[in-house]
Every structure is written in C-alpha cells, then in structure tokens.
Design a protein around this motif. Sequence first.
Motif, PDB file in Angstrom:
ATOM      1  N   LYS A 421       1.076  -1.098  -0.114  1.00 29.87           N
ATOM      2  CA  LYS A 421      -0.173   0.022  -0.041  1.00 29.87           C
ATOM      3  C   LYS A 421       0.802   1.277  -0.007  1.00 29.87           C
ATOM      4  N   PRO A 422       0.212   2.319  -0.098  1.00 31.72           N
ATOM      5  CA  PRO A 422       1.198   3.585  -0.256  1.00 31.72           C
ATOM      6  C   PRO A 422       1.722   3.960   1.004  1.00 31.72           C
ATOM      7  N   VAL A 423       2.987   4.230   1.031  1.00 33.97           N
ATOM      8  CA  VAL A 423       3.638   4.701   2.208  1.00 33.97           C
ATOM      9  C   VAL A 423       4.458   6.227   2.003  1.00 33.97           C
ATOM     10  N   LYS A 424       4.555   6.790   3.091  1.00 32.61           N
ATOM     11  CA  LYS A 424       5.424   8.051   3.098  1.00 32.61           C
ATOM     12  C   LYS A 424       6.534   8.025   3.672  1.00 32.61           C
ATOM     13  N   GLY A 425       7.538   8.798   3.542  1.00 27.16           N
ATOM     14  CA  GLY A 425       8.585   8.910   4.231  1.00 27.16           C
ATOM     15  C   GLY A 425       9.969   8.461   3.941  1.00 27.16           C
ATOM     16  N   ILE A 426       9.900   7.479   2.849  1.00 27.42           N
ATOM     17  CA  ILE A 426      11.014   6.789   2.440  1.00 27.42           C
ATOM     18  C   ILE A 426      11.990   7.621   1.754  1.00 27.42           C
ATOM     19  N   THR A 427      11.201   8.539   1.007  1.00 26.52           N
ATOM     20  CA  THR A 427      12.155   9.539  -0.048  1.00 26.52           C
ATOM     21  C   THR A 427      12.182  11.041   0.726  1.00 26.52           C
ATOM     22  N   GLY A 428      11.828  10.778   1.936  1.00 26.33           N
ATOM     23  CA  GLY A 428      12.114  12.187   2.819  1.00 26.33           C
ATOM     24  C   GLY A 428      11.168  13.292   2.172  1.00 26.33           C
ATOM     25  N   TRP A 429      11.745  14.465   2.227  1.00 28.65           N
ATOM     26  CA  TRP A 429      10.976  15.709   1.629  1.00 28.65           C
ATOM     27  C   TRP A 429      10.528  15.471   0.324  1.00 28.65           C
ATOM     28  N   GLN A 430      11.142  14.742  -0.595  1.00 33.25           N
ATOM     29  CA  GLN A 430      10.770  14.609  -2.134  1.00 33.25           C
ATOM     30  C   GLN A 430       9.486  13.927  -2.281  1.00 33.25           C
ATOM     31  N   ASP A 431       9.259  13.086  -1.245  1.00 33.53           N
ATOM     32  CA  ASP A 431       7.586  12.694  -1.247  1.00 33.53           C
ATOM     33  C   ASP A 431       7.550  11.721  -2.581  1.00 33.53           C
ATOM     34  N   TYR A 432       8.361  11.250  -3.224  1.00 33.32           N
ATOM     35  CA  TYR A 432       7.947  10.327  -4.424  1.00 33.32           C
ATOM     36  C   TYR A 432       7.059   9.252  -4.165  1.00 33.32           C
ATOM     37  N   PRO A 433       5.690   9.002  -5.108  1.00 30.53           N
ATOM     38  CA  PRO A 433       4.907   7.975  -4.833  1.00 30.53           C
ATOM     39  C   PRO A 433       5.593   6.551  -4.602  1.00 30.53           C
ATOM     40  N   THR A 434       5.146   6.029  -3.599  1.00 36.03           N
ATOM     41  CA  THR A 434       5.836   4.783  -2.865  1.00 36.03           C
ATOM     42  C   THR A 434       4.909   3.922  -2.391  1.00 36.03           C
ATOM     43  N   LEU A 435       5.068   2.468  -2.790  1.00 38.18           N
ATOM     44  CA  LEU A 435       4.364   1.335  -2.126  1.00 38.18           C
ATOM     45  C   LEU A 435       5.243   0.665  -1.276  1.00 38.18           C
ATOM     46  N   GLY A 436       4.629   0.263  -0.147  1.00 41.11           N
ATOM     47  CA  GLY A 436       5.383  -0.486   0.897  1.00 41.11           C
ATOM     48  C   GLY A 436       4.840  -1.748   1.364  1.00 41.11           C
TER      49      GLY A 436
END
Length: 506
Positions: A421-436
């Motif tokens: 599911k979508p998660v935040k914080g992995i790419t810091g302030w850049q906030d690229y769309p991420t699944l985790g």
Amino acid sequence: MRINIILLAVVISFFCDAAEAGNTVEQWRIFEQSFRHKTNGNPFDDVTVKATFINGPDTVRVKGFYDGHDIFKVRFMPNKSGLWKYRIAFDGIDCREKTGSLKCVPARAGNHGPVRADSIGFAYADGARYIPVGTTCYAWAHQPDELKRLTVETLGKSCFNKLRMCVFPKSYDWNHNEPELYPFEGEAGHWDFSRPNPEYFRNIEQCISSLDSLGIEADIIVYHPYDRWGFSSIGLSDRDRYMQYLISRLGAWKNVWWSMANEYDFMNAYTDEDWKYHLRFFAKNDPYGHLRSIHNGVKLYDHNDPNITHVSIQASDTGNGGNLRSAYGKPVIYDECRYEGNIPWVWGTMSAEEMVQKFWTGFMSGGFVGHGEVLLTDNSVAPDKSDEVLWWSKGGILRGKSHGPIRFLKEILEKSPEGAKPVKGITGWQDYPTLGCDNKWFLIYTGRDIHCQMMLELPEDHDYEITLIDTWNMQIIPVEGLFRGRSIVPIRESPYMAIMAIAIPD
C-alpha cells in the motif's frame, strides 16, 4: 420378485446417474437450457421465464430470455461445486414447469471465477490476486468479423486483462461506419424498443466469450452519449426491459462487469436519479453480483452510492488515486487518463512515455490505471472525414509504444507482495509515490526527475538490497552492497526510474 425390484431400482438409478452426468458444468462456467415454444404476441413482454437453482442452503434465482426463432433460454453460473437442483417456470405460455439437476465440478486451473472488490483492490472469487491492467476498445464488437478476429489476436498477445466495450454502436470522429446489426427491431427514428434483436446480442456475447477465453474481463458499458440512432434516450419502461435482457443474457459469463455509462454527465436525457435507478436495478436483479461502476466526463459521480463497487473515472491526475480510495472506501481505476496518440483533440495527444508515467504514478499512489491508444497513420485527413481504424474505438492492432512498458510494470506488480500500500517518508521531503509492505519491501517511482543519487530513509532494523528499474527501457539494474537507515543510493541519470528495496531475511 424382490430381486426384480432391486434390479429395477438399480436400472433406474443408473439412468438417473447418466442423466446427471449429461448435465455437468464446471464451477463459474455456464449451464444453459433451451425451450422451443410458439408465441403469437411479443415474446419479450408476454412471456416470463423464471428459474430457481438450489444447492444445499444456497438458492439462486435467474430470469430467462427470448433468443429468437421461438427459443427461450435460461443461463446459470454455479458459484460452488456439488449437485444443483433446478425448477423452471413459465408465465404467459402453456408450458409445464421443468425440473432437473446438474452436477457442478470444481473449477479447473486458470478458472478463478468472477472478480470481486474490497475497500482497496480486487481479487477473484477463489481468492487469487487480480491486478486490473485494462484498455479501451469502445466499438470493437460492432466491426466486421475480420477486424474482430484481429482485435482478439492482438489482445491475446497483450498484457491487458480488462477491456471496456459498449453495448450500443458509437457515432463519433473516426466512427462513421454503420454497424452490421442493430440492437432493436426497426430503423433509426422508428425503433421498437420492446423487441431487442437477439442476433445483435448474440454477437455481443460471442465477443464476451472470446475475451473470457483470454482471461480478460469485459467491462460492459450499458449506455453512452455518442449516438445518432436514438439509443441514448430510451424511456424508463424500455430501459428496464433492455437492462434485464442484458442481465439475463450476458450475466452468466464470469468475466462481465457492468459500467452504467461512458461519460454519464454528457447524457442529457438522464438525471442523477436515473443513474441511481440504473445502478439499483443491476444491484437488485443481477443474481451474480458482478462489479458495478459509472464513468464520468467532467462531473465526478458521487461514489458513495452503495450500489457502486469501485470508482471508475476519467481524470489525468492518477497520483490522486489513493486519496479517492480513502474518501470512498473503494478501489479506484483511472479507466481514462487520456490516450497515447496523435489526433487533434487534446485528450488524445499523450506520448507513450507520458502514458507509462501515468501508470506508474497511479499504481504507486494506490490506484489502478487503464490504457488507451488513438494513433493515426494519416493525420492529414479531418476527423469527420476519416474512418481510420483506431484501437480506442474499433480495435485492430496496437501501434503505440506504451503497452510494452505497461506489461513490464504489470509483471513487477504481480511479483510484489500482497498487501502493499502507499507509504510516505521513504524518500524524505521529496515524497515520491511509494508502495510498501511490512517495512520489508518498497517500490519508489521518481517520474521525470533525473538523479545521480538519492537519499532513502529506510528502516533501521533491516538490511536492504536495492534494485534500480528503468521503467521506460524495461531494464532491472542491481545496486551493489546492502543499505540500512538513511542511505545514499546511486541512480542512473535517466528519467522514469524506479527503486525497489527488499529486506534481507534475518
């Protein structure tokens, strides 16, 4: 005497078993019964055929339909194996009630049943994973047989597992040819909506069956506005007959989805209350509970409607899918995010790279995205003069370049862990769309941005292997070493890159 009675019972039992064996159907396939009876009036209105199928505590009620030439049919899709007993009753004709039984055997490999929706995504009825990667061929069913065969051949080599298609023919740019058949008896301006044309709907069901043989879901568009024949403004009583005919005739195919409309808000003859009624009608009368949606042009429908199973929308901001999913508590499919193409209209001018980017952004944000293609071989001819075959409408062949990288994405997603599911914080302030998934698997998409390196905020309690993914050139590049916590990862200096991080087992 006793021996003769026993032998007679054995003989009767043998013939009963033989009869049962003749009525054997695979789970989620179609059992069909036909009845010939002459009628003098209108067989679509004067005759009602109702069937009840019972298997233990399960009861399914279906309605039959008229198939022309004095033939009435009942179709049934059994949802579980075992012995089903049935009773078929007739109203309006002097025909005795029919009873019988059928043996439903377990589904074979590859037959997963209908697709169901939950609050975040989709799965087949047997629990197998389903990730919709669809395309659109609105009017392919209304083209000559040779073109339909070419479309099926193309789909068989593609990655697509869902296809949007219209019941009614389409009148629009690059859609000027007359269909070979019409859905009702009569002619333009004088249709007899009380008499559907069985041959027309027989063609539709053959197209659905062809898709099913390829493992492709048929997203059936019930109404649409692009009409020069009068099919976009049918009265309510005639609509009821038409919708029930669709359900009775097509609903037994496991790969059917119901889309109430393409661009419902462009259909001025119907109000929001009409669309609520249509959705309620399918929810109430479809015994199989197939998926139900409604597609917009400009005005987004209120998807809080309890009779909608998933959000089907036209919008280009595919990165908003996760927000819509949270707002409605239903999975979101961008069935139209614009098209890869070179036509004069702005909705059909996306490059292949842009189409692929919308797929990655949408999927990484928690939604799903559909493909479309409108590539002309001769764009010097005005659209109202051209009848060129474009995939988005008539099918044929895929000329674009996006479907290859889309297949690549689909393969990656199919290997991803369930529950991502979508998660935040992995790419810091850049906030690229991420699944985790469970802090052990991450997939990050950087879009058009170009990096020589990127800082990731990985969890501190695992070592991770990093893989770079060139989403456009379809390449997978392992990165040397292990990474933990705040890590600087070298990136190939190209756009459309993705990063996969997988935790090393303890």
